[in-house]
Design a protein around this motif. Structure first.
Motif, PDB file in Angstrom:
ATOM      1  N   ILE A  75     -16.573  -7.626 -12.697  1.00  0.00           N
ATOM      2  CA  ILE A  75     -17.298  -6.499 -13.099  1.00  0.00           C
ATOM      3  C   ILE A  75     -17.079  -5.384 -12.535  1.00  0.00           C
ATOM      4  O   ILE A  75     -17.370  -4.033 -12.631  1.00  0.00           O
ATOM      5  CB  ILE A  75     -18.860  -6.921 -12.604  1.00  0.00           C
ATOM      6  CG1 ILE A  75     -18.967  -7.167 -11.188  1.00  0.00           C
ATOM      7  CG2 ILE A  75     -19.542  -7.966 -13.565  1.00  0.00           C
ATOM      8  CD1 ILE A  75     -20.400  -7.130 -10.766  1.00  0.00           C
ATOM      9  N   ALA A  76     -15.868  -5.501 -11.435  1.00  0.00           N
ATOM     10  CA  ALA A  76     -15.480  -4.229 -10.925  1.00  0.00           C
ATOM     11  C   ALA A  76     -14.242  -4.436 -10.168  1.00  0.00           C
ATOM     12  O   ALA A  76     -13.985  -5.549  -9.483  1.00  0.00           O
ATOM     13  CB  ALA A  76     -16.367  -3.770  -9.799  1.00  0.00           C
ATOM     14  N   VAL A  77     -13.318  -3.647 -10.169  1.00  0.00           N
ATOM     15  CA  VAL A  77     -12.011  -3.621  -9.359  1.00  0.00           C
ATOM     16  C   VAL A  77     -11.800  -2.396  -8.937  1.00  0.00           C
ATOM     17  O   VAL A  77     -11.771  -1.344  -9.252  1.00  0.00           O
ATOM     18  CB  VAL A  77     -10.694  -3.878 -10.083  1.00  0.00           C
ATOM     19  CG1 VAL A  77      -9.462  -4.066  -9.534  1.00  0.00           C
ATOM     20  CG2 VAL A  77     -10.932  -5.188 -11.204  1.00  0.00           C
ATOM     21  N   GLY A  78     -11.364  -2.274  -7.398  1.00  0.00           N
ATOM     22  CA  GLY A  78     -11.173  -0.964  -6.679  1.00  0.00           C
ATOM     23  C   GLY A  78     -10.644  -1.198  -5.206  1.00  0.00           C
ATOM     24  O   GLY A  78     -11.225  -2.355  -4.720  1.00  0.00           O
ATOM     25  N   PRO A  79     -10.632  -0.072  -4.671  1.00  0.00           N
ATOM     26  CA  PRO A  79     -10.700   0.050  -3.255  1.00  0.00           C
ATOM     27  C   PRO A  79     -12.040  -0.047  -2.418  1.00  0.00           C
ATOM     28  O   PRO A  79     -12.992  -0.071  -3.426  1.00  0.00           O
ATOM     29  CB  PRO A  79     -10.288   1.373  -2.923  1.00  0.00           C
ATOM     30  CG  PRO A  79     -10.454   2.292  -3.979  1.00  0.00           C
ATOM     31  CD  PRO A  79     -10.274   1.271  -5.017  1.00  0.00           C
ATOM     32  N   PRO A  80     -12.327  -0.687  -1.478  1.00  0.00           N
ATOM     33  CA  PRO A  80     -13.502  -1.148  -0.917  1.00  0.00           C
ATOM     34  C   PRO A  80     -14.711   0.223  -1.038  1.00  0.00           C
ATOM     35  O   PRO A  80     -15.699  -0.116  -1.316  1.00  0.00           O
ATOM     36  CB  PRO A  80     -13.222  -1.375   0.801  1.00  0.00           C
ATOM     37  CG  PRO A  80     -11.765  -1.772   0.725  1.00  0.00           C
ATOM     38  CD  PRO A  80     -11.208  -1.002  -0.513  1.00  0.00           C
ATOM     39  N   GLU A  81     -14.160   1.220  -0.553  1.00  0.00           N
ATOM     40  CA  GLU A  81     -15.076   2.264  -0.771  1.00  0.00           C
ATOM     41  C   GLU A  81     -15.914   2.546  -2.040  1.00  0.00           C
ATOM     42  O   GLU A  81     -17.085   2.489  -2.148  1.00  0.00           O
ATOM     43  CB  GLU A  81     -14.470   3.724  -0.157  1.00  0.00           C
ATOM     44  CG  GLU A  81     -13.985   3.835   1.214  1.00  0.00           C
ATOM     45  CD  GLU A  81     -12.272   3.283   0.821  1.00  0.00           C
ATOM     46  OE1 GLU A  81     -11.683   3.477   0.038  1.00  0.00           O
ATOM     47  OE2 GLU A  81     -12.273   2.218   1.834  1.00  0.00           O
ATOM     48  N   GLU A  82     -15.061   2.373  -2.984  1.00  0.00           N
ATOM     49  CA  GLU A  82     -15.645   2.574  -4.550  1.00  0.00           C
ATOM     50  C   GLU A  82     -16.460   1.255  -4.684  1.00  0.00           C
ATOM     51  O   GLU A  82     -17.327   1.598  -5.440  1.00  0.00           O
ATOM     52  CB  GLU A  82     -14.502   2.358  -5.296  1.00  0.00           C
ATOM     53  CG  GLU A  82     -14.335   3.392  -6.563  1.00  0.00           C
ATOM     54  CD  GLU A  82     -13.140   3.248  -7.152  1.00  0.00           C
ATOM     55  OE1 GLU A  82     -12.062   3.759  -6.795  1.00  0.00           O
ATOM     56  OE2 GLU A  82     -13.048   2.464  -8.281  1.00  0.00           O
ATOM     57  N   ILE A  83     -15.924   0.122  -4.346  1.00  0.00           N
ATOM     58  CA  ILE A  83     -16.882  -1.112  -4.865  1.00  0.00           C
ATOM     59  C   ILE A  83     -18.428  -1.091  -4.011  1.00  0.00           C
ATOM     60  O   ILE A  83     -19.053  -1.272  -4.549  1.00  0.00           O
ATOM     61  CB  ILE A  83     -15.944  -2.397  -4.130  1.00  0.00           C
ATOM     62  CG1 ILE A  83     -14.748  -2.619  -4.935  1.00  0.00           C
ATOM     63  CG2 ILE A  83     -16.990  -3.542  -4.256  1.00  0.00           C
ATOM     64  CD1 ILE A  83     -14.936  -2.848  -6.541  1.00  0.00           C
ATOM     65  N   LYS A  84     -18.337  -0.557  -2.816  1.00  0.00           N
ATOM     66  CA  LYS A  84     -19.339  -0.515  -1.930  1.00  0.00           C
ATOM     67  C   LYS A  84     -20.378   0.298  -2.721  1.00  0.00           C
ATOM     68  O   LYS A  84     -21.630  -0.085  -2.623  1.00  0.00           O
ATOM     69  CB  LYS A  84     -19.029   0.352  -0.593  1.00  0.00           C
ATOM     70  CG  LYS A  84     -19.792  -0.226   0.523  1.00  0.00           C
ATOM     71  CD  LYS A  84     -19.598   0.245   1.730  1.00  0.00           C
ATOM     72  CE  LYS A  84     -18.046   0.154   2.311  1.00  0.00           C
ATOM     73  NZ  LYS A  84     -17.913   0.938   3.705  1.00  0.00           N
ATOM     74  N   ASN A  85     -20.112   1.123  -3.443  1.00  0.00           N
ATOM     75  CA  ASN A  85     -21.140   2.183  -4.104  1.00  0.00           C
ATOM     76  C   ASN A  85     -21.217   2.035  -5.517  1.00  0.00           C
ATOM     77  O   ASN A  85     -21.834   2.508  -6.225  1.00  0.00           O
ATOM     78  CB  ASN A  85     -20.627   3.638  -3.668  1.00  0.00           C
ATOM     79  CG  ASN A  85     -20.551   3.893  -2.287  1.00  0.00           C
ATOM     80  OD1 ASN A  85     -21.411   3.178  -1.384  1.00  0.00           O
ATOM     81  ND2 ASN A  85     -19.447   4.607  -1.848  1.00  0.00           N
ATOM     82  N   ASN A  86     -20.422   0.937  -6.206  1.00  0.00           N
ATOM     83  CA  ASN A  86     -20.409   0.682  -7.296  1.00  0.00           C
ATOM     84  C   ASN A  86     -21.857  -0.101  -7.786  1.00  0.00           C
ATOM     85  O   ASN A  86     -22.302  -0.935  -7.419  1.00  0.00           O
ATOM     86  CB  ASN A  86     -19.302  -0.423  -7.737  1.00  0.00           C
ATOM     87  CG  ASN A  86     -19.215  -0.678  -9.371  1.00  0.00           C
ATOM     88  OD1 ASN A  86     -20.417  -0.869  -9.896  1.00  0.00           O
ATOM     89  ND2 ASN A  86     -17.888  -0.710  -9.971  1.00  0.00           N
ATOM     90  N   PRO A  87     -22.541   0.452  -8.755  1.00  0.00           N
ATOM     91  CA  PRO A  87     -24.027   0.219  -8.971  1.00  0.00           C
ATOM     92  C   PRO A  87     -23.962  -1.145  -9.548  1.00  0.00           C
ATOM     93  O   PRO A  87     -24.999  -1.995  -9.340  1.00  0.00           O
ATOM     94  CB  PRO A  87     -24.252   1.228 -10.072  1.00  0.00           C
ATOM     95  CG  PRO A  87     -23.161   1.975 -10.608  1.00  0.00           C
ATOM     96  CD  PRO A  87     -22.180   1.855  -9.289  1.00  0.00           C
TER      97      PRO A  87
END
Ligand SMILES: Nc1ncnc2c1ncn2[C@@H]1O[C@H](COP(=O)(O)OP(=O)(O)O)[C@@H](O)[C@H]1O
Ligand SMILES: [Mg+2]
Lengths: 255, 335, 379
Positions: free
Chosen positions: A230-242
């Motif tokens: 459902i999501a791939v990315g650096p931690p900061e992005e993942i942290k805020n991914n709805p």
């Protein structure tokens, strides 16, 4: 590219446990794989290491296809894993647990073993030295002759990682290594993992259930939910991914 | 003196005492017989322990492999080489050794043929296949009959009456040396990377596989090695009791070897030696009660599993049986 | 054609007996993943209980036939309960190997116990059973025996002692009626006994087609087995217990979570399996009246192979596997040259090898058997 998974899909009967999973891992990268319980993380490991044969998809390692090879061959190629539920050789000593990992790198045959030829003594001596090196990294060298099953939980977890490292992998798959630890212990373990990754020039794919733990060391994170990425990315992005927040909230609601 | 020296001296002393006492007539024939049977049972017990104890498989057909070895060696010495009671021992001995070798090889081959397809599957199947094997061996040996010329007579041998007239070629020295060979072979195997691989499979098959151990190959290896020594034991037994009977390869006999292993301790050579000696002696003492012995054996197996699954010795060894390095570790552990 | 048909009838008869035993293996394996090696011995004990009963009592024929079948079934299921409670249940959380070894021990114990038995030992066993039953009764009544303290725990339920007491009384009774018989027959376990078939039924051949006939014993055999299998199917598919049984096959923990007493389900499985094996023993004894203490070893083994062939864990598989096994074996017997033929060598004993050949082929080609699901992945 060191390691690549393409379109990996796996069914358990009618249940699609892994759905079109893709990942690429380069040399000396630490990648996180997170997701709520039952998302299919462990199944990905089981597929990569040859315990299950994937319904669909391919796995490549160092530009060679390794899909469906048996586990011991996968290990000899340079991929090794730990298990979510600890799997040590409980009645063997701590030292023996690590020497087992060197088994496939040893040469002497049955004749040398039974006749106690020089090659036997030489290799057995070498393997012991080597095993002690790994054990001392994990501060287990004072317990080498104890049965592995008698160690406290945290040390068993570390022994499992030491044992995996002793196979000298290029890619290490860790399945919830901090499970059952408190926050302080978990953070300490993460520092250790980071350290060994640098020291042994390893790539690591890390499954972790607790998000904060993995955030600190992974450069990229893949999030699974019901088998789907459902999501791939650096931690900061993942942290805020709805979507990610929703998946974890959904689980929270269940508990 | 190194500790190993004591072990060697002890063995030499045992050998010398038996030889001297029997030479001067102090040794009772019956006791010598029991000692020989004990040693043959040690061969069978230790080899079964490699399969069932160390590798964690469950073979219930050890007697089947034993009797295959016995028949192969027996056929060779009686029919092929034509050895009789009157053949001088030194002439017969080389042929006997060839027969033992052949017995070992055939048992190994049979073990391989059975083990390879079955050991890929779940462990339960080995149990049922080896029981079946013991029964089928009995059927086959019941069936094989042939004619043999003895003097002017043509005798029917083999078949349900068994193989009779096997020359008594297994004497104390031969049995002693083969027992020694078996115990040292299996001990050195077990305390090596190969033995460690087997034990790791027993402890946790999945983890062993992940640590780079080809598990099927090692299961087959352990099974074949164990069967090989069972064949050697059978060859020795045949030329000791001088007859073979098809039923000796069946389930009943196999259970006796299982009891030796589980009473002594799965994964303990020392335990197996003690249990083999004890049970051989005990069954001689219990001979007057006949079949009740078998009833007790069945109950013993159940009670053992319920009350003391580790057997007498668990996985421990007598220090004097250990290789040097392991003995040092033993000393450290027991400080 | 005619030989083919007769062989088929004989084969089917053999097959139903294997199928009945195979059902016990497969059901217990499905629920607890244990090969209960002792089913062959249960089969043997079923035959012997019937043997003693038919010899000991004289009743009108129809009643005797029913009793000769029912009493062994009940006795065998009590035996199955006892086996489970004493030997297997304590090991349920232990490594599976331990239970497997125990099963071998139980099997070895039972066959050798019968082999060892004689008038004398059976009488002592009867006395022991009665004493034990008496002790239990006194215990329930709250009488202090031999300073053995009676525990007045709050959840003490006398009803719990009913089954053991009744079984002990029944077993004691069977021992008691068989003791004189044993002495009379100068029975030694190592010898064999002839089942008195003529007390139950007079063999009649009913012609079917040219020289093909079926005996009334065979008809009885088919009727009884089909009846038992129908009852079994009903139990497994239509009752709550049966459903729980089938669910336990897939996930024991989930069933336990739903508040089902898994141990009770396992006990029921043992009861059914052993009762069927007992019935198979009686049917077999009527057809092949020669009884020995070790008569159960071969059928037990073959029935297990039949269960593997059908797919271990699968009930339809066990039925089908048993039938295939029986027919295959019968045809092998028919086809192999016998001592009456031109070769003068009797090859028919080799028919015992058919089962083994089937086993090897199944394991090589389709280890999960006909109806079995592919093996569950290990992790
Ligand atoms: N061997 C198996 N057989 C059937 N279903 C399985 C098996 N292993 C896992 N599953 C199912 O697959 C899904 C993913 O499980 P898993 O990979 O263990 O999740 P995670 O490790 O992310 O918690 C779950 O629904 C689980 O029940
Ligand atoms: Mg997981």
């Amino acid at each position: 590219m060191l390691f690549k998974i393409v379109n990996l899909t796996h069914f358990f009967g009618g249940l699609k446990a892994v759905d079109d999973f893709n990942i690429e891992i380069g040399p000396r990268q630490i990648i996180g794989l997170i997701g709520p319980n039952g998302a299919g993380k462990t199944t990905v490991f089981n597929l990569v290491t040859g315990f299950y044969k994937p319904t669909m998809g391919k796995v490549f390692f160092q530009d060679e296809e390794i899909t469906g090879l048996p586990p011991h061959v996968i290990t000899s190629k340079g991929i090794v894993r730990t298990f979510q539920n600890i799997r040590l050789f409980n009645n063997m000593t701590v030292l023996e647990n690590v020497t087992i990992a060197r088994h496939y790198r040893m040469q002497y045959g049955i004749t040398s073993a039974v006749g106690r030829f020089p090659s036997f003594h030489r290799e057995e001596h070498e393997v012991e030295e080597k095993a002690l090196e790994y054990l001392s990294i994990f501060h287990l060298d004072s317990k080498i002759h104890q049965p592995a099953g008698s160690l406290p939980y945290g040390q068993q977890r570390r022994l499992e990682i030491a044992r995996a490292l002793a196979t000298e992998p290029k890619l290490l798959l860790l399945d919830e290594p901090a499970a059952g630890m408190n926050n302080a212990e978990a953070l300490e373990l993460m520092h250790l993992i980071k350290k060994i990754a640098e020291e042994f020039r390893l790539s690591i794919l890390l499954i972790e259930h607790q998000m904060p733990v993995v955030m600190g060391i992974a450069e990229r994170i893949h999030v699974l939910d019901f088998g789907k990425t459902i999501a791939v990315g650096p931690p900061e992005e993942i942290k805020n991914n709805p979507k990610v927040i929703e998946a974890y909230l959904g689980e929270g609601a269940l508990q | 003196m190194k500790p190993t020296t004591y072990t060697i001296l002890g063995l030499l002393a045992f050998y010398a005492v038996v030889m001297v006492t029997s030479a001067v007539g102090l040794m009772n024939d019956y006791i010598l017989r029991v000692i020989n049977l004990m040693m043959i049972n040690i061969i069978l017990g230790v080899s079964l322990n490699l399969i069932n104890g160390y590798t964690g498989l469950f073979s219930v057909g050890h007697a089947g492999f034993m009797i295959v070895g016995g028949y192969v060696a027996g056929f060779m010495t009686t029919l092929l080489f034509g050895i009789t009671k009157d053949t001088p021992y030194w002439e017969a001995l080389p042929m006997f050794l060839v027969a033992i070798l052949a017995a070992a090889l055939v048992s190994a081959l049979v073990g391989f043929i059975i083990g390879l397809p079955v050991l890929r599957l779940t462990d339960d199947y080995l149990a049922i296949v080896t029981i079946g094997f013991g029964e089928i061996i009995r059927v086959i040996f019941n069936f094989i009959t042939f004619k043999k010329k003895v003097g002017n007579w043509e005798l029917d041998i083999g078949g349900p009456r068994g193989l009779l007239g096997i020359p008594p070629l297994s004497n104390f020295t031969v049995i002693f040396l083969f027992t020694l060979f078996t115990v040292i072979f299996i001990r050195n195997f077990v305390f090596s990377r190969h033995g460690r691989a087997c034990i790791a499979i027993r402890e946790n098959e999945v983890a062993a596989h992940m640590m780079g151990i080809p598990i099927t190959r090692y299961k087959v290896l352990a099974f074949v090695l164990g069967s090989t020594f069972a064949g050697i034991g059978g060859a020795l037994l045949a030329h000791f009791i001088q007859l073979l009977h098809p039923t000796m390869g069946g389930f009943m006999k196999s259970v006796e070897y299982l009891i030796i292993v589980y009473l002594g301790g799965m994964g303990s050579i020392s335990g197996t030696i003690v249990a083999a000696a004890a049970l051989t002696g005990l069954s001689e003492l219990l001979r007057p009660i006949g079949e009740l012995r078998m009833v007790l054996y069945g109950a013993l197996l159940v009670v053992l599993m319920l009350k003391r699954p580790g057997g007498l010795m668990g996985q421990r060894e007598f220090p004097f049986l250990l290789p040097e390095r392991e003995r040092k570790i033993y000393a450290l552990q027991n400080r | 054609m005619e030989t083919f048909l007769s062989q088929l009838i004989f084969g089917l008869q053999r097959g139903t007996i294997y199928a009945l035993i195979a059902l016990g293996y497969t059901m217990v394996y499905g629920v607890v993943r244990l090969i209960n090696f002792a089913y062959g011995e249960v089969f043997m004990i079923g035959a012997f209980v019937s043997f003693f009963l038919v010899n000991a009592v004289s009743l009108p024929q129809p009643i005797l036939v029913v009793l000769a079948l029912l009493v062994p079934m009940v006795t065998c299921s009590l035996l199955g309960l006892a086996m489970d409670a004493l030997a297997y249940r304590p090991l349920r959380q232990k490594p599976r190997l331990a239970a497997l070894i125990t099963a071998i021990g139980v099997s070895f114990f039972l066959s050798n116990f019968v082999s060892y038995s004689s008038g004398e030992t059976v009488r002592s066993s009867a006395v022991a059973s009665f004493l034990l039953a008496g002790f239990l009764i006194l215990y329930v009544l709250g009488v202090k025996v031999l300073n053995f303290p009676v525990k007045a725990t709050p959840n003490f339920k006398p009803i719990k002692f009913l089954i053991p007491t009744v079984s002990l009384l029944l077993i004691g009774y069977i021992f008691w009626i068989s003791k004189d018989l044993l002495t009379e027959l100068r029975w030694k376990g190592s010898s064999f006994a002839s089942y008195p078939v003529d007390r139950l039924i007079v063999i009649e051949k009913i012609p079917l087609y040219k020289s093909v006939y079926i005996t009334n014993i065979q008809i009885m055999n088919f009727v009884v087995s089909v009846l038992l299998m129908v009852v079994l199917s009903y139990l497994v598919n239509r009752t709550m217990t049966g459903m729980a049984m089938r669910a336990s096959k897939n996930n024991k923990d989930a069933v336990a979570l739903m508040g089902v007493n898994v141990n009770r389900i396992i006990s029921v499985t043992f009861i059914i399996g052993t009762a069927l094996a007992g019935a198979a023993g009686v049917l077999s004894a009527i057809t092949y009246p020669r009884l020995t203490a070790f008569m159960g070893v071969q059928p037990g083994l073959k029935a297990f192979i039949a269960a593997v062939l059908g797919g271990i864990g699968s009930i339809e598989g066990a039925m089908l596997g048993g039938i295939i096994m029986g027919v295959a074996e019968q045809f092998a017997i028919g086809l192999l040259p016998s001592s009456y033929g031109p070769s003068r060598i009797d090859f028919t004993p080799l028919a015992d090898g058919v089962a083994f050949a089937i086993l090897i082929v199944v394991l090589l080609l389709r280890p999960q058997g006909i109806f079995g699901e592919p093996p569950r992945e290990k992790l």
